[in-house]
Design an enzyme around this catalytic site. Structure first.
Site, PDB file in Angstrom:
ATOM      1  N   TRP A  44      31.286  41.383  48.163  1.00 27.96           N
ATOM      2  CA  TRP A  44      30.502  40.171  48.414  1.00 27.96           C
ATOM      3  C   TRP A  44      31.333  38.968  48.875  1.00 27.96           C
ATOM      4  O   TRP A  44      32.340  38.643  48.267  1.00 27.96           O
ATOM      5  CB  TRP A  44      29.773  39.773  47.126  1.00 27.96           C
ATOM      6  CG  TRP A  44      29.144  38.424  47.224  1.00 27.96           C
ATOM      7  CD1 TRP A  44      29.714  37.222  46.878  1.00 27.96           C
ATOM      8  CD2 TRP A  44      27.847  38.106  47.728  1.00 27.96           C
ATOM      9  NE1 TRP A  44      28.838  36.185  47.135  1.00 27.96           N
ATOM     10  CE2 TRP A  44      27.699  36.706  47.660  1.00 27.96           C
ATOM     11  CE3 TRP A  44      26.793  38.882  48.241  1.00 27.96           C
ATOM     12  CZ2 TRP A  44      26.532  36.051  48.079  1.00 27.96           C
ATOM     13  CZ3 TRP A  44      25.640  38.235  48.660  1.00 27.96           C
ATOM     14  CH2 TRP A  44      25.515  36.840  48.569  1.00 27.96           C
ATOM     15  N   ASP A  47      30.652  31.272  50.828  1.00 26.76           N
ATOM     16  CA  ASP A  47      31.230  30.141  51.584  1.00 26.76           C
ATOM     17  C   ASP A  47      32.675  30.301  52.075  1.00 26.76           C
ATOM     18  O   ASP A  47      33.531  30.784  51.334  1.00 26.76           O
ATOM     19  CB  ASP A  47      31.285  28.888  50.709  1.00 26.76           C
ATOM     20  CG  ASP A  47      30.044  28.646  49.900  1.00 26.76           C
ATOM     21  OD1 ASP A  47      29.065  29.346  50.094  1.00 26.76           O
ATOM     22  OD2 ASP A  47      30.087  27.741  49.053  1.00 26.76           O
ATOM     23  N   GLN A  63      34.609  32.500  49.266  1.00 30.90           N
ATOM     24  CA  GLN A  63      34.022  32.831  47.974  1.00 30.90           C
ATOM     25  C   GLN A  63      33.857  34.342  47.933  1.00 30.90           C
ATOM     26  O   GLN A  63      33.194  34.922  48.805  1.00 30.90           O
ATOM     27  CB  GLN A  63      32.666  32.129  47.826  1.00 30.90           C
ATOM     28  CG  GLN A  63      32.792  30.634  47.614  1.00 30.90           C
ATOM     29  CD  GLN A  63      33.319  30.318  46.224  1.00 30.90           C
ATOM     30  OE1 GLN A  63      32.577  30.311  45.271  1.00 30.90           O
ATOM     31  NE2 GLN A  63      34.610  30.048  46.104  1.00 30.90           N
ATOM     32  N   TRP A  71      26.526  38.434  44.433  1.00 32.21           N
ATOM     33  CA  TRP A  71      27.340  37.325  43.910  1.00 32.21           C
ATOM     34  C   TRP A  71      27.842  37.649  42.504  1.00 32.21           C
ATOM     35  O   TRP A  71      27.089  38.228  41.700  1.00 32.21           O
ATOM     36  CB  TRP A  71      26.499  36.044  43.900  1.00 32.21           C
ATOM     37  CG  TRP A  71      27.318  34.817  43.623  1.00 32.21           C
ATOM     38  CD1 TRP A  71      27.927  34.014  44.546  1.00 32.21           C
ATOM     39  CD2 TRP A  71      27.624  34.258  42.340  1.00 32.21           C
ATOM     40  NE1 TRP A  71      28.600  33.003  43.913  1.00 32.21           N
ATOM     41  CE2 TRP A  71      28.436  33.122  42.561  1.00 32.21           C
ATOM     42  CE3 TRP A  71      27.314  34.607  41.030  1.00 32.21           C
ATOM     43  CZ2 TRP A  71      28.910  32.327  41.521  1.00 32.21           C
ATOM     44  CZ3 TRP A  71      27.797  33.813  39.990  1.00 32.21           C
ATOM     45  CH2 TRP A  71      28.584  32.692  40.246  1.00 32.21           C
ATOM     46  N   ASP A 179      32.651  21.560  45.013  1.00 37.70           N
ATOM     47  CA  ASP A 179      32.991  21.797  46.417  1.00 37.70           C
ATOM     48  C   ASP A 179      33.817  20.669  47.049  1.00 37.70           C
ATOM     49  O   ASP A 179      33.450  20.130  48.106  1.00 37.70           O
ATOM     50  CB  ASP A 179      31.708  22.060  47.244  1.00 37.70           C
ATOM     51  CG  ASP A 179      30.829  23.121  46.613  1.00 37.70           C
ATOM     52  OD1 ASP A 179      31.352  23.926  45.818  1.00 37.70           O
ATOM     53  OD2 ASP A 179      29.610  23.142  46.894  1.00 37.70           O
ATOM     54  N   GLU A 230      25.504  20.652  48.510  1.00 41.51           N
ATOM     55  CA  GLU A 230      26.696  21.478  48.275  1.00 41.51           C
ATOM     56  C   GLU A 230      27.630  21.352  49.476  1.00 41.51           C
ATOM     57  O   GLU A 230      27.210  20.997  50.577  1.00 41.51           O
ATOM     58  CB  GLU A 230      26.297  22.959  48.116  1.00 41.51           C
ATOM     59  CG  GLU A 230      25.352  23.227  46.953  1.00 41.51           C
ATOM     60  CD  GLU A 230      25.022  24.711  46.754  1.00 41.51           C
ATOM     61  OE1 GLU A 230      25.051  25.170  45.607  1.00 41.51           O
ATOM     62  OE2 GLU A 230      24.740  25.411  47.745  1.00 41.51           O
ATOM     63  N   TRP A 325      20.932  31.813  51.124  1.00 41.53           N
ATOM     64  CA  TRP A 325      20.779  32.211  49.719  1.00 41.53           C
ATOM     65  C   TRP A 325      19.438  32.861  49.441  1.00 41.53           C
ATOM     66  O   TRP A 325      19.277  33.563  48.446  1.00 41.53           O
ATOM     67  CB  TRP A 325      20.997  31.014  48.785  1.00 41.53           C
ATOM     68  CG  TRP A 325      22.447  30.735  48.552  1.00 41.53           C
ATOM     69  CD1 TRP A 325      23.145  29.632  48.938  1.00 41.53           C
ATOM     70  CD2 TRP A 325      23.394  31.590  47.889  1.00 41.53           C
ATOM     71  NE1 TRP A 325      24.468  29.743  48.564  1.00 41.53           N
ATOM     72  CE2 TRP A 325      24.643  30.932  47.912  1.00 41.53           C
ATOM     73  CE3 TRP A 325      23.307  32.843  47.284  1.00 41.53           C
ATOM     74  CZ2 TRP A 325      25.788  31.495  47.348  1.00 41.53           C
ATOM     75  CZ3 TRP A 325      24.450  33.396  46.715  1.00 41.53           C
ATOM     76  CH2 TRP A 325      25.666  32.727  46.758  1.00 41.53           C
TER      77      TRP A 325
END
Ligand code: FRU
Length: 521
Positions: A44, A47, A63, A71, A179, A230, A325
């Site tokens: 997975w 970002d 990420q 995730w 972030d 974000e 998402w």
């Protein structure tokens, strides 16, 4: 989707991984692994993080949950490229520790060793990221997120956590506090950090990258607020063809994007070293349009820029996560999930009394052209085949053309394959928008209800003419309209490659300078 993120725990995610057969894996690789967009070899990704450039190499961290295709507890994966097109995956850069998972953040090359981490030989690379503490999350306390620091003395390949000082910014009582994106502000001689604080962005200043002071915040009640803010980015940029410099705030939010789910808006204004103030005309545009979007497609999220990339005329290079998402965890790949967008060059133009960001694909893509099929003029009377069946492999193509003589009609450009699947984009002059429609792009029809609705970008006025640049990979389309004034990025999953390209409208119009570049990968 923070709620979704509560669910997967390390162990469960490990067992979720689907045991695909060798044949399935092969099919998935051939059918879906992008030709020229970065994907991790396995598992997975979300970002992009820590973008910096050193010694001829662009670094991309991301990420990453290395043990499953959904995730999970976040690490920083790592990839490098010399030209922003061909990527090489590197070993994992950052692992979770006692302060928590390693959420999104940024990295800077500290050439003057302001941080003091340098060894006198190599400039330290300093990464500042969010620690997300799963124990506090479980306990339901507010102070789940804080900012941490790690540094590298070998140009970003191995990292040391700043144990003596972490976390460098403690949680101030804001649940979503994450972030951090750090930039050198050469105008005011300071490091500045922008981070997302729920419904606004916050600015901090530092001289040494370790001690940070709060400056100001921006955005409460300004722009789109359909979800949590974000992954911001904040930087100065020259206005094309002038001596003027403006500041850009890039601000992702989820949900609440232009066409639903994750999306990225931007703001243009001025920065006095403390406070970001929206430009007056831009503020009016934001009020009128509710938000100004960097991309109107559903699949460009959490994009940030390389602070020090050697780009002409002070332009910025940017890269985004090519997913949403709403469905990122259910896209039909099992071995890995998600890819990045094509890296994009950003410039700022002034048109009339307003400013706009213009986006174009990384220039180096031109080095991958194998052959070009050109047509000077095509008169479209109802319908025209622009690339006959089998002539182009649309899993790696870079197409550009101009349209002229448009009226109040719908102009549709369609890719088709032998399974009868289609993907289309075009101009709807009746509704005055640009659109991408992937609703018939797979035999299972949709992998999520979100794919059933075409995405639209309002164009304000009827288009009499316009230019298109289209990048086609196995599972993505990137549409740059009018040299990148309006951009739409979407992913799709077909059972076979598209092999035909055509244009339709009920009235006649003209296509000129059609170039279908077959890319080699
Ligand atoms: C955006 C985001 C960030 C966070 C990261 C966690 O997609 O939610 O705000 O740092 O993903 O993986």
């Amino acid at each position: 989707m923070i709620l979704k993120k509560l669910l997967p725990l390390a162990l469960s995610a490990m067992f979720i991984t689907v045991a695909a057969t060798a044949q399935e894996k092969l099919t998935e690789e051939t059918q879906y692994r992008p030709n020229f967009h970065f994907t991790p070899k396995g598992n997975w990704m979300n970002d992009p993080n820590g973008l910096f450039y050193a010694d001829g190499t662009y670094h991309l961290y991301f990420q990453y949950w290395p043990y499953g295709n959904k995730w999970g507890p976040m690490h920083w994966g790592h990839a490098t490229t010399k030209d922003l097109i061909k990527w090489e995956e590197q070993p994992i850069a950052l692992y979770p520790d006692r302060f928590g998972y390693i959420f999104s953040g940024s990295a800077v090359l500290d050439i003057n060793n302001t941080s003091g981490f340098g060894d006198g030989k190599t400039a330290p690379v300093v990464a500042i990221f969010t620690y997300h503490d799963p124990v506090k999350e479980k306990a339901g306390t507010i102070d789940v997120e804080s900012q941490g620091l790690a540094y590298s003395l070998d140009n970003g390949y191995t990292w040391t956590k700043y144990d003596a000082g972490n976390p460098i910014i403690k949680n101030p009582g804001i649940r979503d506090f994450r972030d951090p994106k750090v930039t050198w502000d050469s105008v005011h001689n300071q490091w500045i950090m922008v981070l997302a604080a729920q419904d606004r962005s916050q600015l901090y200043t530092s001289k040494n990258l370790k001690d940070w002071n709060y400056l100001s915040d921006f955005g409460k009640n300004i722009g789109a607020h359909g979800g949590v803010w974000e992954c911001p980015d904040f930087f100065p940029i020259k206005v094309e063809g002038t001596g003027e410099t403006k500041w850009v705030l890039i601000q992702s939010l989820n949900p609440g994007g232009a066409n639903g789910g994750s999306g990225t808006q931007y703001f243009i204004g001025d920065f006095d070293g403390k406070t970001f103030t929206l430009d007056k005309a831009f503020a009016e545009r934001v009020t009128k349009e509710k938000a100004v979007w960097l991309d109107y497609g559903k699949d460009n999220y959490a994009g940030v820029t390389w602070g020090n990339a050697p780009v002409k005329d002070g332009h910025r290079m940017m890269i985004g996560w090519m997913s949403n998402w709403e469905y990122a965890e259910v896209v039909p790949t099992n071995g890995w999930r998600s890819s990045t967008t094509i890296p994009r060059e950003l410039k700022l133009v002034k048109k009339g009394n307003n400013y706009a960001l213009i986006t174009s694909p990384a220039e180096a893509l031109k080095n991958y052209i194998e052959k070009t099929d050109s047509q000077k003029n095509v008169a479209v009377k109802g319908m025209a085949i622009l690339s006959a069946k089998g002539k182009t492999d649309f899993t790696k193509a870079d197409i550009s053309f101009t349209v002229q003589g448009l009226k109040q009609d719908v102009y549709t450009f369609t890719f088709t394959n032998d399974a009868g699947e289609t993907l289309s984009f075009g101009i709807n002059n009746k509704e005055r928008n640009l659109f991408v429609d992937r609703s018939k792009s797979s035999d299972a029809s949709t992998f999520h209800k979100f794919t059933a609705t075409p995405s639209k970008a309002a164009l304000g006025e009827i288009q009499k003419s316009g230019t298109f640049r289209i990048l086609m990979d196995k599972t993505s389309i990137e549409v740059f309209y009018n040299d990148g004034e309006t951009v739409m990025t979407e992913i799709f999953f077909t059972s076979q490659p598209f092999n035909t390209f055509s244009a339709t409208a009920t009235s006649s119009f003209e296509i000129s300078d059609l170039k279908i570049n077959q890319l080699k990968f």
